[in-house]
Write an enzyme that holds these catalytic residues in place. Sequence first.
Site: not given
Ligand code: NAP
Length: 251
Positions: A8, A10-11, A142, A155, A159, A188
Amino acid sequence: MPCAIVTGASRGIGRGISLLLAEKGYKIVAVGTRSASDVAEYIGELTSRSPESIYVSADISTPDGRARILDSAAQVGGFDILVNNAGIAPKVRADLLEMTEESLDRLINTNLKGTFLLTQAAAKQLIERKTDAHKMIINITSISAETSSTSRGEYCISKAGLSMVTKLFADRLAEYGINVYELRPGIIETDMTAVVKDKYTAMINGGLLPIKRMGQPSDIAKAVYALAEGYFAYTTGSVMNIDGGFTLSRL
Ligand code: NAP
Protein backbone atom coordinates in the site's frame (compact mmCIF):
# COMPACT_ATOMS: atom_id res chain seq x y z
CA MET A 1 21.58 -1.41 2.17
CA PRO A 2 18.57 -2.65 4.19
CA CYS A 3 15.47 -3.45 2.14
CA ALA A 4 11.84 -2.98 3.17
CA ILE A 5 8.71 -4.27 1.49
CA VAL A 6 5.98 -1.68 2.02
CA THR A 7 2.49 -2.70 0.95
CA GLY A 8 0.00 0.00 0.00
CA ALA A 9 2.94 2.27 -0.73
CA SER A 10 1.54 4.38 -3.54
CA ARG A 11 -0.81 6.56 -1.49
CA GLY A 12 -1.46 7.86 1.99
CA ILE A 13 0.35 6.34 4.95
CA GLY A 14 2.31 3.83 2.86
CA ARG A 15 3.53 6.57 0.59
CA GLY A 16 4.78 8.48 3.63
CA ILE A 17 6.50 5.39 5.03
CA SER A 18 8.13 4.34 1.77
CA LEU A 19 9.40 7.81 0.86
CA LEU A 20 10.87 8.45 4.31
CA LEU A 21 12.63 5.08 4.40
CA ALA A 22 13.88 5.64 0.83
CA GLU A 23 15.25 9.04 1.84
CA LYS A 24 17.01 7.43 4.81
CA GLY A 25 18.88 4.94 2.65
CA TYR A 26 16.57 1.93 2.48
CA LYS A 27 15.81 0.02 -0.70
CA ILE A 28 12.03 -0.22 -1.05
CA VAL A 29 9.88 -2.87 -2.66
CA ALA A 30 6.76 -0.76 -2.97
CA VAL A 31 3.43 -2.49 -3.51
CA GLY A 32 0.07 -1.23 -4.76
CA THR A 33 -2.78 -2.56 -6.85
CA ARG A 34 -2.53 0.01 -9.65
CA SER A 35 -0.27 -0.41 -12.69
CA ALA A 36 3.19 1.15 -12.72
CA SER A 37 2.07 3.61 -15.41
CA ASP A 38 -0.79 4.77 -13.18
CA VAL A 39 1.63 5.56 -10.36
CA ALA A 40 4.50 6.91 -12.46
CA GLU A 41 4.71 10.10 -10.41
CA TYR A 42 5.08 8.09 -7.18
CA ILE A 43 7.71 5.79 -8.71
CA GLY A 44 9.66 8.87 -9.82
CA GLU A 45 9.57 10.25 -6.26
CA LEU A 46 10.64 6.89 -4.85
CA THR A 47 13.53 6.19 -7.19
CA SER A 48 14.84 9.76 -7.00
CA ARG A 49 15.40 9.06 -3.28
CA SER A 50 16.47 5.43 -3.61
CA PRO A 51 17.44 4.41 -7.17
CA GLU A 52 17.44 0.66 -6.48
CA SER A 53 13.83 0.69 -5.24
CA ILE A 54 11.10 -0.94 -7.30
CA TYR A 55 7.33 -0.82 -7.59
CA VAL A 56 5.31 -4.04 -7.80
CA SER A 57 1.71 -4.02 -8.96
CA ALA A 58 0.13 -6.75 -6.84
CA ASP A 59 -3.02 -7.47 -4.85
CA ILE A 60 -2.17 -8.93 -1.43
CA SER A 61 -5.52 -10.71 -1.30
CA THR A 62 -4.52 -13.09 -4.13
CA PRO A 63 -1.95 -15.94 -4.09
CA ASP A 64 -0.53 -14.65 -7.37
CA GLY A 65 -0.13 -11.14 -5.98
CA ARG A 66 1.60 -12.33 -2.82
CA ALA A 67 3.97 -14.55 -4.81
CA ARG A 68 4.81 -11.67 -7.14
CA ILE A 69 5.73 -9.43 -4.20
CA LEU A 70 8.16 -11.96 -2.74
CA ASP A 71 9.59 -12.94 -6.16
CA SER A 72 10.22 -9.28 -6.95
CA ALA A 73 11.91 -8.75 -3.59
CA ALA A 74 14.13 -11.78 -4.24
CA GLN A 75 15.13 -10.33 -7.61
CA VAL A 76 16.50 -7.20 -5.94
CA GLY A 77 18.44 -9.13 -3.31
CA GLY A 78 15.81 -10.01 -0.71
CA PHE A 79 14.26 -8.00 2.11
CA ASP A 80 14.83 -7.40 5.83
CA ILE A 81 11.62 -5.63 6.81
CA LEU A 82 7.99 -6.20 5.88
CA VAL A 83 5.63 -3.29 6.49
CA ASN A 84 2.06 -4.56 6.22
CA ASN A 85 0.32 -1.30 5.50
CA ALA A 86 -2.11 -2.11 2.64
CA GLY A 87 -5.69 -1.99 3.81
CA ILE A 88 -9.14 -1.01 2.69
CA ALA A 89 -12.28 0.45 4.22
CA PRO A 90 -15.85 -0.67 3.45
CA LYS A 91 -17.30 0.81 0.26
CA VAL A 92 -20.40 1.76 2.21
CA ARG A 93 -20.60 2.63 5.90
CA ALA A 94 -23.51 0.36 6.76
CA ASP A 95 -24.93 -0.21 10.21
CA LEU A 96 -23.72 -3.40 11.89
CA LEU A 97 -27.18 -4.95 11.58
CA GLU A 98 -27.13 -4.38 7.82
CA MET A 99 -23.50 -5.26 7.01
CA THR A 100 -23.38 -7.56 3.99
CA GLU A 101 -21.50 -10.84 3.76
CA GLU A 102 -19.87 -9.50 0.59
CA SER A 103 -18.41 -6.50 2.41
CA LEU A 104 -17.28 -8.67 5.33
CA ASP A 105 -15.51 -11.05 2.91
CA ARG A 106 -13.88 -8.16 1.06
CA LEU A 107 -12.43 -6.61 4.22
CA ILE A 108 -11.33 -9.89 5.78
CA ASN A 109 -9.75 -11.13 2.53
CA THR A 110 -7.56 -8.06 2.11
CA ASN A 111 -6.91 -6.64 5.57
CA LEU A 112 -6.64 -9.89 7.50
CA LYS A 113 -6.30 -13.02 5.35
CA GLY A 114 -4.13 -11.41 2.66
CA THR A 115 -1.87 -9.79 5.22
CA PHE A 116 -1.62 -12.98 7.27
CA LEU A 117 -0.71 -15.16 4.29
CA LEU A 118 1.83 -12.64 2.97
CA THR A 119 3.38 -12.49 6.45
CA GLN A 120 3.48 -16.27 6.72
CA ALA A 121 5.30 -16.63 3.39
CA ALA A 122 7.59 -13.66 4.13
CA ALA A 123 8.45 -15.00 7.59
CA LYS A 124 9.86 -18.21 6.13
CA GLN A 125 12.19 -16.18 3.93
CA LEU A 126 13.19 -13.86 6.78
CA ILE A 127 14.10 -16.85 8.95
CA GLU A 128 16.58 -17.99 6.29
CA ARG A 129 17.93 -14.54 5.54
CA LYS A 130 21.50 -13.72 6.52
CA THR A 131 21.78 -9.97 7.02
CA ASP A 132 23.35 -7.31 9.23
CA ALA A 133 20.12 -5.31 9.09
CA HIS A 134 17.37 -5.57 11.71
CA LYS A 135 14.80 -8.14 10.61
CA MET A 136 11.24 -7.20 11.48
CA ILE A 137 7.58 -7.13 10.55
CA ILE A 138 5.50 -4.02 11.21
CA ASN A 139 1.73 -4.26 11.00
CA ILE A 140 -0.29 -1.11 10.50
CA THR A 141 -3.59 -1.85 12.22
CA SER A 142 -5.78 0.95 13.59
CA ILE A 143 -7.39 2.33 16.72
CA SER A 144 -10.32 0.36 15.23
CA ALA A 145 -8.63 -2.82 16.49
CA GLU A 146 -10.08 -1.87 19.89
CA THR A 147 -12.54 0.95 19.20
CA SER A 148 -16.08 0.07 18.16
CA SER A 149 -17.46 1.85 15.08
CA THR A 150 -20.83 0.27 14.37
CA SER A 151 -20.97 1.75 10.87
CA ARG A 152 -17.87 -0.18 9.76
CA GLY A 153 -17.76 -3.26 11.93
CA GLU A 154 -16.08 -5.36 9.24
CA TYR A 155 -13.10 -2.95 9.32
CA CYS A 156 -12.87 -3.18 13.13
CA ILE A 157 -13.06 -6.99 13.02
CA SER A 158 -10.32 -7.18 10.37
CA LYS A 159 -8.01 -4.92 12.37
CA ALA A 160 -8.68 -6.73 15.65
CA GLY A 161 -7.71 -9.96 13.87
CA LEU A 162 -4.55 -8.37 12.56
CA SER A 163 -3.68 -7.40 16.09
CA MET A 164 -3.61 -11.10 16.99
CA VAL A 165 -1.52 -11.79 13.88
CA THR A 166 1.06 -9.43 15.40
CA LYS A 167 1.11 -11.33 18.68
CA LEU A 168 1.31 -14.73 17.00
CA PHE A 169 4.24 -13.87 14.76
CA ALA A 170 6.02 -11.98 17.55
CA ASP A 171 5.84 -15.15 19.62
CA ARG A 172 6.81 -17.50 16.79
CA LEU A 173 9.65 -15.48 15.28
CA ALA A 174 11.48 -14.09 18.31
CA GLU A 175 13.87 -17.05 18.39
CA TYR A 176 15.05 -16.07 14.89
CA GLY A 177 15.79 -12.49 15.84
CA ILE A 178 12.75 -11.19 13.98
CA ASN A 179 10.73 -8.63 15.94
CA VAL A 180 7.09 -7.92 15.17
CA TYR A 181 5.34 -4.65 15.96
CA GLU A 182 1.89 -3.16 15.66
CA LEU A 183 1.27 0.50 14.95
CA ARG A 184 -2.26 1.78 15.49
CA PRO A 185 -2.90 5.02 13.63
CA GLY A 186 -5.76 7.22 14.72
CA ILE A 187 -7.40 9.64 12.29
CA ILE A 188 -4.86 10.23 9.52
CA GLU A 189 -5.47 12.59 6.62
CA THR A 190 -5.48 10.34 3.52
CA ASP A 191 -7.83 9.28 0.73
CA MET A 192 -9.34 6.76 3.15
CA THR A 193 -10.59 9.48 5.50
CA ALA A 194 -11.41 12.08 2.80
CA VAL A 195 -15.12 11.23 2.89
CA VAL A 196 -15.33 11.86 6.64
CA LYS A 197 -12.81 14.68 6.89
CA ASP A 198 -15.39 17.37 7.71
CA LYS A 199 -17.07 15.18 10.30
CA TYR A 200 -13.80 14.24 11.99
CA THR A 201 -12.46 17.80 11.86
CA ALA A 202 -15.55 19.00 13.69
CA MET A 203 -15.10 16.24 16.28
CA ILE A 204 -11.43 17.15 16.77
CA ASN A 205 -12.31 20.83 17.15
CA GLY A 206 -14.90 19.74 19.68
CA GLY A 207 -12.27 18.07 21.87
CA LEU A 208 -12.06 14.47 20.60
CA LEU A 209 -8.27 14.47 20.69
CA PRO A 210 -5.82 15.92 23.23
CA ILE A 211 -3.53 16.75 20.26
CA LYS A 212 -5.94 18.85 18.25
CA ARG A 213 -5.20 17.91 14.65
CA MET A 214 -5.60 15.06 12.19
CA GLY A 215 -2.51 12.89 11.91
CA GLN A 216 -0.36 12.96 8.80
CA PRO A 217 1.29 10.02 7.00
CA SER A 218 4.63 11.40 8.22
CA ASP A 219 3.53 10.80 11.83
CA ILE A 220 3.31 7.07 11.10
CA ALA A 221 6.38 7.06 8.85
CA LYS A 222 8.62 8.43 11.60
CA ALA A 223 7.53 5.67 13.97
CA VAL A 224 8.24 3.03 11.32
CA TYR A 225 11.67 4.55 10.75
CA ALA A 226 12.47 4.47 14.49
CA LEU A 227 11.52 0.80 14.62
CA ALA A 228 13.42 -0.02 11.42
CA GLU A 229 16.60 1.52 12.82
CA GLY A 230 16.45 -0.95 15.70
CA TYR A 231 15.84 1.53 18.53
CA PHE A 232 13.26 -0.85 20.01
CA ALA A 233 15.31 -4.03 19.70
CA TYR A 234 14.36 -5.33 23.16
CA THR A 235 10.63 -5.35 22.47
CA THR A 236 8.38 -7.48 20.31
CA GLY A 237 4.62 -7.89 20.00
CA SER A 238 4.31 -4.30 21.18
CA VAL A 239 1.48 -1.98 20.23
CA MET A 240 2.05 1.74 19.68
CA ASN A 241 -0.92 4.08 19.37
CA ILE A 242 -0.15 6.96 17.02
CA ASP A 243 -3.45 8.67 17.47
CA GLY A 244 -3.09 12.17 18.90
CA GLY A 245 -3.99 10.78 22.32
CA PHE A 246 -7.35 9.35 21.18
CA THR A 247 -6.96 6.29 23.40
CA LEU A 248 -5.97 8.28 26.49
CA SER A 249 -8.61 7.93 29.23
CA ARG A 250 -9.69 11.38 30.32
CA LEU A 251 -11.97 12.88 32.91
P1 NAP B 1 -5.30 4.78 1.34
O1 NAP B 1 -4.94 6.22 1.26
O2 NAP B 1 -6.64 4.34 0.91
O3 NAP B 1 -4.17 3.95 0.54
C1 NAP B 1 -4.27 2.55 0.51
C2 NAP B 1 -3.05 1.96 -0.15
O4 NAP B 1 -3.17 0.53 -0.08
C3 NAP B 1 -2.92 2.32 -1.62
O5 NAP B 1 -1.55 2.44 -1.94
C4 NAP B 1 -3.51 1.09 -2.31
O6 NAP B 1 -2.98 0.85 -3.60
C5 NAP B 1 -3.07 -0.02 -1.39
N1 NAP B 1 -3.91 -1.22 -1.45
C6 NAP B 1 -5.24 -1.30 -1.23
N2 NAP B 1 -5.67 -2.57 -1.36
C7 NAP B 1 -4.56 -3.30 -1.68
C8 NAP B 1 -4.35 -4.66 -1.98
N3 NAP B 1 -5.36 -5.55 -1.96
N4 NAP B 1 -3.09 -5.06 -2.29
C9 NAP B 1 -2.08 -4.18 -2.32
N5 NAP B 1 -2.21 -2.86 -2.06
C10 NAP B 1 -3.45 -2.44 -1.74
O7 NAP B 1 -5.15 4.24 2.84
P2 NAP B 1 -4.40 4.88 4.12
O8 NAP B 1 -5.33 5.80 4.79
O9 NAP B 1 -3.05 5.35 3.72
O10 NAP B 1 -4.28 3.59 5.04
C11 NAP B 1 -3.13 2.77 5.06
C12 NAP B 1 -3.30 1.74 6.17
O11 NAP B 1 -3.46 2.42 7.41
C13 NAP B 1 -4.51 0.85 6.01
O12 NAP B 1 -4.21 -0.45 6.46
C14 NAP B 1 -5.53 1.49 6.91
O13 NAP B 1 -6.49 0.57 7.35
C15 NAP B 1 -4.65 1.98 8.03
N6 NAP B 1 -5.21 3.08 8.81
C16 NAP B 1 -5.56 4.25 8.22
C17 NAP B 1 -6.09 5.26 9.00
C18 NAP B 1 -6.49 6.61 8.44
O14 NAP B 1 -7.06 7.40 9.20
N7 NAP B 1 -6.19 6.92 7.19
C19 NAP B 1 -6.28 5.07 10.37
C20 NAP B 1 -5.93 3.85 10.93
C21 NAP B 1 -5.39 2.87 10.13
P3 NAP B 1 -3.62 1.56 -4.92
O15 NAP B 1 -3.27 3.01 -4.80
O16 NAP B 1 -2.97 0.88 -6.05
O17 NAP B 1 -5.09 1.32 -4.82
